[in-house]
Each structure stands twice: as structure tokens, then as C-alpha cells.
Design a protein around this motif. Structure first.
Motif, PDB file in Angstrom:
ATOM      1  N   THR A  40     -19.851  18.334  -1.141  1.00  0.00           N
ATOM      2  CA  THR A  40     -20.689  17.753  -2.188  1.00  0.00           C
ATOM      3  C   THR A  40     -20.836  18.757  -3.316  1.00  0.00           C
ATOM      4  OG1 THR A  40     -22.676  18.495  -1.023  1.00  0.00           O
ATOM      5  CG2 THR A  40     -21.971  16.233  -0.651  1.00  0.00           C
ATOM      6  N   PHE A  41     -20.862  18.246  -4.529  1.00  0.00           N
ATOM      7  CA  PHE A  41     -20.957  19.079  -5.722  1.00  0.00           C
ATOM      8  C   PHE A  41     -22.297  19.813  -5.753  1.00  0.00           C
ATOM      9  CE2 PHE A  41     -20.517  20.433  -9.994  1.00  0.00           C
ATOM     10  CZ  PHE A  41     -21.737  20.210 -10.615  1.00  0.00           C
ATOM     11  N   LEU A  42     -22.220  21.084  -6.119  1.00  0.00           N
ATOM     12  CA  LEU A  42     -23.435  21.889  -6.178  1.00  0.00           C
ATOM     13  C   LEU A  42     -23.764  22.287  -7.617  1.00  0.00           C
ATOM     14  CD1 LEU A  42     -25.461  23.080  -4.177  1.00  0.00           C
ATOM     15  CD2 LEU A  42     -24.006  25.096  -3.996  1.00  0.00           C
ATOM     16  N   ASP A  58     -29.534  26.014 -11.727  1.00  0.00           N
ATOM     17  CA  ASP A  58     -30.041  24.710 -11.315  1.00  0.00           C
ATOM     18  C   ASP A  58     -30.932  24.922 -10.102  1.00  0.00           C
ATOM     19  OD1 ASP A  58     -28.521  21.521 -10.289  1.00  0.00           O
ATOM     20  OD2 ASP A  58     -30.589  22.111 -10.678  1.00  0.00           O
ATOM     21  N   GLY A  59     -32.234  25.028 -10.372  1.00  0.00           N
ATOM     22  CA  GLY A  59     -33.171  25.240  -9.276  1.00  0.00           C
ATOM     23  C   GLY A  59     -32.952  26.575  -8.602  1.00  0.00           C
ATOM     24  N   ILE A  93     -28.204  32.101  -4.334  1.00  0.00           N
ATOM     25  CA  ILE A  93     -29.164  31.131  -3.804  1.00  0.00           C
ATOM     26  C   ILE A  93     -30.451  31.902  -3.511  1.00  0.00           C
ATOM     27  CG2 ILE A  93     -29.630  29.377  -2.056  1.00  0.00           C
ATOM     28  CD1 ILE A  93     -26.615  29.311  -1.454  1.00  0.00           C
ATOM     29  N   VAL A  94     -31.509  31.526  -4.233  1.00  0.00           N
ATOM     30  CA  VAL A  94     -32.782  32.225  -4.076  1.00  0.00           C
ATOM     31  C   VAL A  94     -33.942  31.227  -4.134  1.00  0.00           C
ATOM     32  CG1 VAL A  94     -34.281  34.058  -4.939  1.00  0.00           C
ATOM     33  CG2 VAL A  94     -31.812  34.229  -5.299  1.00  0.00           C
ATOM     34  N   PRO A  95     -34.838  31.184  -3.140  1.00  0.00           N
ATOM     35  CA  PRO A  95     -34.680  31.830  -1.850  1.00  0.00           C
ATOM     36  C   PRO A  95     -33.791  30.999  -0.930  1.00  0.00           C
ATOM     37  CG  PRO A  95     -36.729  30.603  -1.906  1.00  0.00           C
ATOM     38  CD  PRO A  95     -36.093  30.420  -3.258  1.00  0.00           C
ATOM     39  N   SER A  96     -33.133  31.644  -0.010  1.00  0.00           N
ATOM     40  CA  SER A  96     -32.257  30.930   0.924  1.00  0.00           C
ATOM     41  C   SER A  96     -33.107  30.198   1.960  1.00  0.00           C
ATOM     42  CB  SER A  96     -31.329  31.918   1.635  1.00  0.00           C
ATOM     43  OG  SER A  96     -30.541  32.619   0.695  1.00  0.00           O
ATOM     44  N   GLN A  97     -32.623  29.019   2.347  1.00  0.00           N
ATOM     45  CA  GLN A  97     -33.312  28.197   3.335  1.00  0.00           C
ATOM     46  C   GLN A  97     -32.341  27.837   4.460  1.00  0.00           C
ATOM     47  OE1 GLN A  97     -34.655  24.806   1.076  1.00  0.00           O
ATOM     48  NE2 GLN A  97     -36.161  25.986  -0.096  1.00  0.00           N
TER      49      GLN A  97
END
Lengths: 113, 114
Positions: free
Chosen positions: A45-47, A59-60, A77-81
């Protein structure tokens, strides 16, 4: 010969910390870049995307940085989940052949709770 | 949002069988693609199509053919399946326009050739 390379097959990060995924390319004609996320048994899926006229797109929680002189892009990626745990692919295309994307081999991100 | 449907999620076929993988889109996009995904190799382009009855070879077309008789359907054909064609197969359509474009993928078909 791969024109887009992701040299880290895997990355493990603690929840809440920053994840940095890297991608290098060899073709100086590439001017548009995408990141895709893929869960097992699903299609990518496109990110996020970035064109060469920019050096950053946000973007977020996701930010892509482009360093054209180094032919390098990175996804932060911040914060990572934990839900970010997936395989991430970078892809590139060139204006003269914009229908065709070249993909890296992917980096498997594991975000530990 | 556009939907890309691949007819089978999992397939097991025997060596030498002729295999058809189907991909259907629910809109009017012209460009459709078939990729395979293998660990350590990423996504590699097999074939793509710009329009009905038009096809172009990708990077690894050997052992495959394609058919596009209708705009919404793009089929990948393994003429005589071999074990090295065991892989995840992904269909994609090109979406967006101008320089703001990308692919929308189907959910993939995991093919095992025994």
C-alpha cells in the motif's frame, strides 16, 4: 543490476522511538520516489512520495528525505508503533519512462512493544 | 477508491501445468502491471500493458505471457509452470496523474508449484 537498493533487510526498533529506513539508487535520471508498506499476505500500500524538486515531504508520522547528490532517500517514522511492523519498499521512476517503477528489495521493520 | 482484485489468494499447481492468474480493476485505468515478489529480490516486473491488446515485456518475462482482451482485466499466464515460479504475484494499476502518481496493488496471489 538493481537500480534501487535497500541494503538493510531488517530493522528492529522500540515502540515510541524513531525508525529510519534507507534507500539508495544509481540512476541519476530518477526524479520521483515512493515508499510502500506491505503486510504479509497483502499487496503493498502506498505510504508517501517525493519528487526531485523537493528534499523533504511529510505526512503525519512519516517523513521522506531526498538527497539527490548522494542518490539517497530515507523514510523516518516518528514515533514508531507496533502496527508499523511490515516490509517497506522504496521505488523510483524517471520522467522519460514514468510508467515504470523500480523497486528495492525491501526492509522488514519490527517495532517492539 | 479504485479496487484491484486478484482472483486467488493461494494456489498450488503441479510442474508443467498451465496456470492463469487473473487481475480485475473496477475503474478505467489504462496501465496495468504484473510483478513477482521474492525475498531479497523485491518486486520485479514481469509484463505490463498500456491498453487493450497492448503488452510490453518487463524485466523477467521468460516463462510468462499475458492477455488483455478487456480494459478491466489483465491476465498472467504461466505456460508450463516450474518450481522456480513459486512466488508471490502482484497485480498493479497506475493511478493518479501528472507527476502525482503511483501504483495501487491487488492483495497478491501466493503461487506454489510442486
Amino acid at each position: 543490476d538493481q537500480q534501487v537498493k535497500q541494503n538493510s533487510p531488517s530493522l528492529s526498533v522500540q515502540e515510541g522511538r524513531i525508525s529510519i529506513l534507507n534507500c539508495d539508487y544509481t540512476n541519476s535520471m530518477f526524479d520521483y520516489f515512493l515508499w510502500y508498506k506491505k503486510y504479509p499476505a497483502e499487496g503493498p500500500t502506498f505510504l508517501i512520495s517525493i519528487s526531485s524538486i523537493k528534499d523533504k515531504n511529510e505526512d503525519g508520522r512519516f517523513t521522506v528525505f531526498l538527497n539527490k547528490s548522494a542518490k539517497h532517500l530515507s523514510l523516518h517514522i516518528v514515533p514508531s508503533q507496533p502496527g508499523d511492523s511490515a516490509v517497506y519498499f522504496c521505488a523510483a521512476s524517471a520522467l522519460y519512462n514514468f510508467n515504470k517503477f523500480y523497486f528495492g528489495s525491501g526492509t522488514k521493520l519490527n517495532v517492539k512493544p | 477508491d479504485v479496487k484491484v482484485t486478484q482472483s486467488s489468494r493461494y494456489l498450488v499447481k503441479r510442474t508443467g501445468e498451465k496456470v492463469f492468474l487473473e487481475c480485475v480493476q473496477d475503474m478505467d485505468h489504462e496501465n496495468m502491471f504484473w510483478y513477482r515478489q521474492d525475498p531479497g529480490l523485491g518486486l520485479r516486473l514481469i509484463y505490463f500493458s498500456y491498453d487493450v491488446k497492448m503488452k510490453e515485456k518487463g524485466d523477467i518475462p521468460e516463462g510468462y505471457s499475458v492477455s488483455r482482451e478487456k480494459k478491466e482485466r489483465f491476465s498472467l499466464i504461466l505456460e508450463s509452470a516450474s518450481t522456480n515460479q513459486t512466488s508471490m504475484y502482484l497485480c498493479a494499476i497506475q493511478t493518479g496523474g501528472g507527476r502525482n502518481y503511483g501504483y495501487t496493488f491487488g492483495s497478491g496471489t501466493r503461487l506454489t508449484v510442486v
